[in-house]
Design a protein around this motif. Structure first.
Motif, PDB file in Angstrom:
ATOM      1  N   ASP A  96     -11.230 -27.625  43.643  1.00 18.33           N
ATOM      2  CA  ASP A  96     -10.539 -28.858  43.268  1.00 18.33           C
ATOM      3  C   ASP A  96     -11.321 -29.454  42.108  1.00 18.33           C
ATOM      4  O   ASP A  96     -12.352 -30.097  42.295  1.00 18.33           O
ATOM      5  CB  ASP A  96     -10.480 -29.817  44.453  1.00 18.33           C
ATOM      6  CG  ASP A  96      -9.563 -31.007  44.198  1.00 18.33           C
ATOM      7  OD1 ASP A  96      -8.997 -31.099  43.084  1.00 18.33           O
ATOM      8  OD2 ASP A  96      -9.414 -31.846  45.099  1.00 18.33           O
ATOM      9  N   PHE A  97     -10.835 -29.227  40.898  1.00 15.09           N
ATOM     10  CA  PHE A  97     -11.532 -29.592  39.669  1.00 15.09           C
ATOM     11  C   PHE A  97     -11.080 -30.978  39.239  1.00 15.09           C
ATOM     12  O   PHE A  97      -9.919 -31.187  38.897  1.00 15.09           O
ATOM     13  CB  PHE A  97     -11.223 -28.563  38.576  1.00 15.09           C
ATOM     14  CG  PHE A  97     -12.030 -28.722  37.321  1.00 15.09           C
ATOM     15  CD1 PHE A  97     -13.318 -28.237  37.233  1.00 15.09           C
ATOM     16  CD2 PHE A  97     -11.485 -29.350  36.214  1.00 15.09           C
ATOM     17  CE1 PHE A  97     -14.060 -28.365  36.074  1.00 15.09           C
ATOM     18  CE2 PHE A  97     -12.216 -29.490  35.042  1.00 15.09           C
ATOM     19  CZ  PHE A  97     -13.510 -29.006  34.975  1.00 15.09           C
ATOM     20  N   GLY A  98     -12.004 -31.949  39.282  1.00 17.23           N
ATOM     21  CA  GLY A  98     -11.640 -33.336  39.034  1.00 17.23           C
ATOM     22  C   GLY A  98     -11.155 -33.975  40.312  1.00 17.23           C
ATOM     23  O   GLY A  98     -10.138 -34.684  40.326  1.00 17.23           O
ATOM     24  N   CYS A  99     -11.884 -33.752  41.409  1.00 20.56           N
ATOM     25  CA  CYS A  99     -11.419 -34.172  42.735  1.00 20.56           C
ATOM     26  C   CYS A  99     -11.469 -35.671  42.948  1.00 20.56           C
ATOM     27  O   CYS A  99     -10.815 -36.193  43.847  1.00 20.56           O
ATOM     28  CB  CYS A  99     -12.240 -33.475  43.810  1.00 20.56           C
ATOM     29  SG  CYS A  99     -14.003 -33.888  43.798  1.00 20.56           S
ATOM     30  N   GLY A 100     -12.271 -36.404  42.128  1.00 20.29           N
ATOM     31  CA  GLY A 100     -12.380 -37.843  42.291  1.00 20.29           C
ATOM     32  C   GLY A 100     -13.204 -38.216  43.509  1.00 20.29           C
ATOM     33  O   GLY A 100     -13.755 -37.364  44.210  1.00 20.29           O
ATOM     34  N   THR A 108     -13.906 -25.816  47.340  1.00 21.44           N
ATOM     35  CA  THR A 108     -15.107 -26.313  46.671  1.00 21.44           C
ATOM     36  C   THR A 108     -14.693 -27.492  45.806  1.00 21.44           C
ATOM     37  O   THR A 108     -13.597 -27.486  45.222  1.00 21.44           O
ATOM     38  CB  THR A 108     -15.735 -25.211  45.810  1.00 21.44           C
ATOM     39  OG1 THR A 108     -16.110 -24.114  46.652  1.00 21.44           O
ATOM     40  CG2 THR A 108     -16.967 -25.717  45.070  1.00 21.44           C
ATOM     41  N   LEU A 109     -15.555 -28.492  45.713  1.00 20.61           N
ATOM     42  CA  LEU A 109     -15.244 -29.710  44.960  1.00 20.61           C
ATOM     43  C   LEU A 109     -16.074 -29.780  43.689  1.00 20.61           C
ATOM     44  O   LEU A 109     -17.246 -29.415  43.670  1.00 20.61           O
ATOM     45  CB  LEU A 109     -15.537 -30.947  45.806  1.00 20.61           C
ATOM     46  CG  LEU A 109     -14.868 -31.045  47.172  1.00 20.61           C
ATOM     47  CD1 LEU A 109     -15.313 -32.314  47.876  1.00 20.61           C
ATOM     48  CD2 LEU A 109     -13.353 -31.006  47.037  1.00 20.61           C
ATOM     49  N   TYR A 110     -15.419 -30.286  42.627  1.00 19.46           N
ATOM     50  CA  TYR A 110     -16.170 -30.608  41.409  1.00 19.46           C
ATOM     51  C   TYR A 110     -15.515 -31.798  40.721  1.00 19.46           C
ATOM     52  O   TYR A 110     -14.293 -31.869  40.583  1.00 19.46           O
ATOM     53  CB  TYR A 110     -16.225 -29.443  40.422  1.00 19.46           C
ATOM     54  CG  TYR A 110     -17.009 -29.832  39.183  1.00 19.46           C
ATOM     55  CD1 TYR A 110     -18.396 -29.846  39.209  1.00 19.46           C
ATOM     56  CD2 TYR A 110     -16.358 -30.260  38.020  1.00 19.46           C
ATOM     57  CE1 TYR A 110     -19.126 -30.266  38.105  1.00 19.46           C
ATOM     58  CE2 TYR A 110     -17.079 -30.675  36.914  1.00 19.46           C
ATOM     59  CZ  TYR A 110     -18.461 -30.680  36.961  1.00 19.46           C
ATOM     60  OH  TYR A 110     -19.179 -31.104  35.872  1.00 19.46           O
TER      61      TYR A 110
END
Length: 252
Positions: A93-97, A114-116
């Motif tokens: 999740d790219f730009g997960c906030g 995975t979070l970023y």
């Protein structure tokens, strides 16, 4: 609102790197440009907000992962993406906030997430892996260097993987000045459906527009296909038959 008369043009489009974008308009002290190649519209890069200004604005967002309305909003991307994913896929999740609700929804469906986020989940190790799919919900409009970000996402995405984009598609230039999406000071790039079709075709990717403001891009399994953009298959909400074509986690 005025047209630009003296503002020097940026050297290239930040989305597709095509040279010599066209002046679109000036409004509220902000200058906007239009790319004739990929059809993106964008704020003059010299007027982008600072990192501190961005972060301060993002803190005003109310994104509760438990909010049913917010989950319905994110389901616009989640539902068509889930219909295309294999069992137990790995996702980024790219730009997960600050409230990664979409990642929670995809985990609930059995996928490893995975979070970023450069502001709220800035873990460099997340950008070292390879993923079966990547999601960008209400993120791409914030990219200060969208061409470079798309190159990065390409490197992170495994062959055959899906890139899911959700951002409000720009349509009519006559309505651009009054458009609510433009007025968000952190929104600096605006894409059309045609923009995603063009960007996908350049890489030899499949592009589908399953719903309004949602683009699903699939990276080819074999690099030979990626070198043959005229063979890209495209689908949209008006057709389920592939056709040959050239073509923050935040509710804003």
């Amino acid at each position: 609102m005025t047209t630009q008369s003296e503002t020097p043009a940026p050297a290239h489009c930040p989305v597709c790197r095509a040279p010599k974008p066209n002046a679109l308009l000036s409004v509220g002290g902000r200058d906007y440009w239009a790319c004739a190649v990929c059809e993106a519209r964008f704020l003059d890069p010299r007027q982008y907000p600072s990192r501190a200004e961005e972060q301060a604005y993002y803190l005003y967002h109310q994104n509760d992962p438990a909010d049913p309305g917010y989950r319905r909003f994110l389901a616009r991307l989640a539902e068509p993406l889930l219909a295309r994913l294999p069992v137990a896929a790995s996702g980024l999740d790219f730009g997960c906030g600050p409230g990664p609700a979409l990642a929670a929804m995809l985990r609930d469906a059995g996928h490893d997430m995975t979070l970023y986020d450069p502001f709220f989940q800035s873990d460099p190790s997340a950008l070292q892996g390879r993923y079966d799919f990547i999601t960008c919900t209400e993120t791409a409009e914030h990219f200060h260097h969208p061409a470079e970000e798309l190159d990065r996402l390409d490197r992170l995405l495994a062959p055959g993987g899906w890139l899911g984009i959700m951002t409000c598609f720009q349509t009519e230039d006559a309505r651009f000045a009054a458009w609510h999406y433009r007025r968000d000071p952190t929104h600096v790039v605006f894409y059309r459906a045609a923009t995603w079709r063009y960007l996908a075709a350049r890489r030899g990717w499949l592009c589908e527009i399953p719903r309004k403001d949602v683009a699903l891009l699939r990276k080819p399994v074999c690099t030979q296909l990626a070198q043959n953009p005229t063979g890209v298959a495209e689908q949209d909400e008006n057709s389920l038959t592939p056709a040959r074509s050239w073509g923050r986690d935040s509710r804003s």
